[in-house]
Design an enzyme around this catalytic site. Sequence first.
Site: not given
Length: 318
Positions: A47, A49, A200, A257, A259, A261
Amino acid sequence: MEPRFIDEAIRLAELGPYSSNPRVGAVCVLDGVVVGVGYHHGAGTPHAEVEALAAAGNSAEGSDLYVSLEPCSHFGRTPPCTQAIIEAGVSRVFYAATDPTKEAGRGGEVLRKSGLEVSGGVKSDQATKVNREWNHRVKTGLPFVTWKFSQSLDGRVSAQFGERTSISGDSANAYMQEFRAKVGAIVVGTSTFMVDHPSLTARNPDGTLKEVQPIRAVMGIREVAPAGFHHLATRDPEQALRSLASLGVNHVLLEGGPTLAAAFVEVGCINEVISITSPVTFGSGPRSLVTPEPFMNLIRVTSTFVLGPDLVQIGAVG
């Protein structure tokens, strides 16, 4: 407390990758001099820190630690940051945003009980914006959803039904490739997948794949996508989003598409809209949104700019 060090911690947080974890930055300061900095590089890595304290070494003792997010207090893939801070001998901790999670929160309280001086809420709004999507998932249980669509001047997303139509120019496409690299998943419906066969993926200008890729998800009852795609076997947006949230997805890019959305809009599961309008007209074809009844959602435009020939508008829903 010096605000400039909180600013630096927030700047460092912005260098971190978009993943299932929050982006966090930390700055270790001794006698007004920065002796160590760090930011979280992704799940399973030290992390912010811990990285800052390691860089500071022995100079961490008696230092001030500035962090963009309240230090965690739980054992996950790595030990709690509160433990590392106490063991390093830090005197004071200043953090910006409060950790909203049940398992990791209350780190400030742990540090106070160990005798450290702790102040929180310093420039909290700025730090919270860095983790907008992560905060949304933590608070609602659902990923933050950005709906993106490209349209012609007359509001069409395709020249005709069932036909793939390229609308956006190169500059807008490049912008969206960079955007894709920052989301946890891209979602389309089965009809869009059958017509467009989209990859995608998030790609570089030369066509190669970016190092970090989103989950490629196809939503609908029919399983039409090949291996490598995640099938969301439902027509219920909330069910689909909960499934993605269980995979650690903070941010969903909806590229389906009209529909699909509409289904997300009707149940209030869209948080942001990116509209790309190109200087062409089709005269016919589907529009960006298809609903059985007219309705209106307030879109607050937050950004408007031009990329090549295209007008890009970004807006917050509600």
